[in-house]
Design an enzyme around this catalytic site. Sequence first.
Site, PDB file in Angstrom:
ATOM      1  N   HIS A   1       0.840  -1.195   0.000  1.00 45.18           N
ATOM      2  CA  HIS A   1       0.000   0.000   0.000  1.00 45.18           C
ATOM      3  C   HIS A   1       0.875   1.245   0.000  1.00 45.18           C
ATOM      4  CE1 HIS A   1      -3.436   2.566   0.567  1.00 45.18           C
ATOM      5  NE2 HIS A   1      -2.866   3.132   1.624  1.00 45.18           N
ATOM      6  N   SER A   2       0.594   2.181  -0.922  1.00 42.59           N
ATOM      7  CA  SER A   2       1.297   3.457  -1.016  1.00 42.59           C
ATOM      8  C   SER A   2       2.790   3.198  -1.244  1.00 42.59           C
ATOM      9  CB  SER A   2       1.012   4.288   0.237  1.00 42.59           C
ATOM     10  OG  SER A   2       1.354   5.635   0.053  1.00 42.59           O
ATOM     11  N   LEU A   3       3.666   3.635  -0.340  1.00 43.08           N
ATOM     12  CA  LEU A   3       5.086   3.310  -0.491  1.00 43.08           C
ATOM     13  C   LEU A   3       5.270   1.810  -0.651  1.00 43.08           C
ATOM     14  CD1 LEU A   3       8.157   3.860  -0.341  1.00 43.08           C
ATOM     15  CD2 LEU A   3       7.947   3.718   2.156  1.00 43.08           C
TER      16      LEU A   3
ATOM     17  N   SER B   1      -2.010  -0.730  -3.972  1.00 44.80           N
ATOM     18  CA  SER B   1      -3.041   0.269  -3.700  1.00 44.80           C
ATOM     19  C   SER B   1      -2.361   1.548  -3.233  1.00 44.80           C
ATOM     20  CB  SER B   1      -4.030  -0.245  -2.639  1.00 44.80           C
ATOM     21  OG  SER B   1      -3.364  -0.604  -1.438  1.00 44.80           O
TER      22      SER B   1
END
Length: 262
Positions: free
Chosen positions: A105-107, A133
């Site tokens: 997720h993200s990073l 995501s």
Amino acid sequence: MTVNDLTSSDVMARWLPFRGQTGAEPTALALYCLPHAGGAASAFRVWQRKVPGVAVLPVQPPGRDNRLRETPYERMGPLVADLADVVLADLALGPEGRRYAVYGHSLGALVGFELLREIRRRGGPEAAHLFVSGSVAPHLSYEIGPFVRDMTRPEVVDMLRKLGGTPEWLLADPGVLDMILPAVQADFTIKETYEYQEGPPLDVPITAMPSAEDPRVDRRLVDGWEEHTSRRFALHPFLGGHFAVFEQAALTHKYITEALRR
């Protein structure tokens, strides 16, 4: 670091702190879950036992929770190299040919992508799937907003408040901020200094799960993840903000389960 170094010390326990709590069979597919900037393995702990036939393995980067006294990474390369050591060592402890997948997720999405490229460079096993995501595609421009590494402390707090996902009591406590902000800014430094290098697409299916109201991710730049797989690509948009996949966890688990059954 060798497999013996990893398995004969507490290194595995630090990286995979909930490894013994999956509730899954030893032969179950291993799903390594990589957190967002400033996030911890605990973000995924509640996912354990929620994805049928899957051993959810939250990953703990240094600089937070049980690794609070460790120095967090500030560059992608060293993080991915050490993480590949851990994943390959963990797979070696299981039955031969054990399947695995990665969720980021993200990073964590970018880390997961580079992790699979690093494992490929080493001749390691291909993953069954990559789930991403909260992130634009690796080769596209950085997310919306100023660089966090250049922000003042009040600006970082304001940014975290707008993103959501961090309880207000944490943001209002100076002592807690002293503990969590170094990891937040180090993680964002990884993200903001990341430079995509051209390479062949992964021979791994990819599922992207963007959020319609994410304040730091341009939804139009998420579609580019399709360019990084020679296999199947799926896109499942969510309503909500940056942490919608956690706030609507049952739907996220549904998409993961369906993808891994194909």
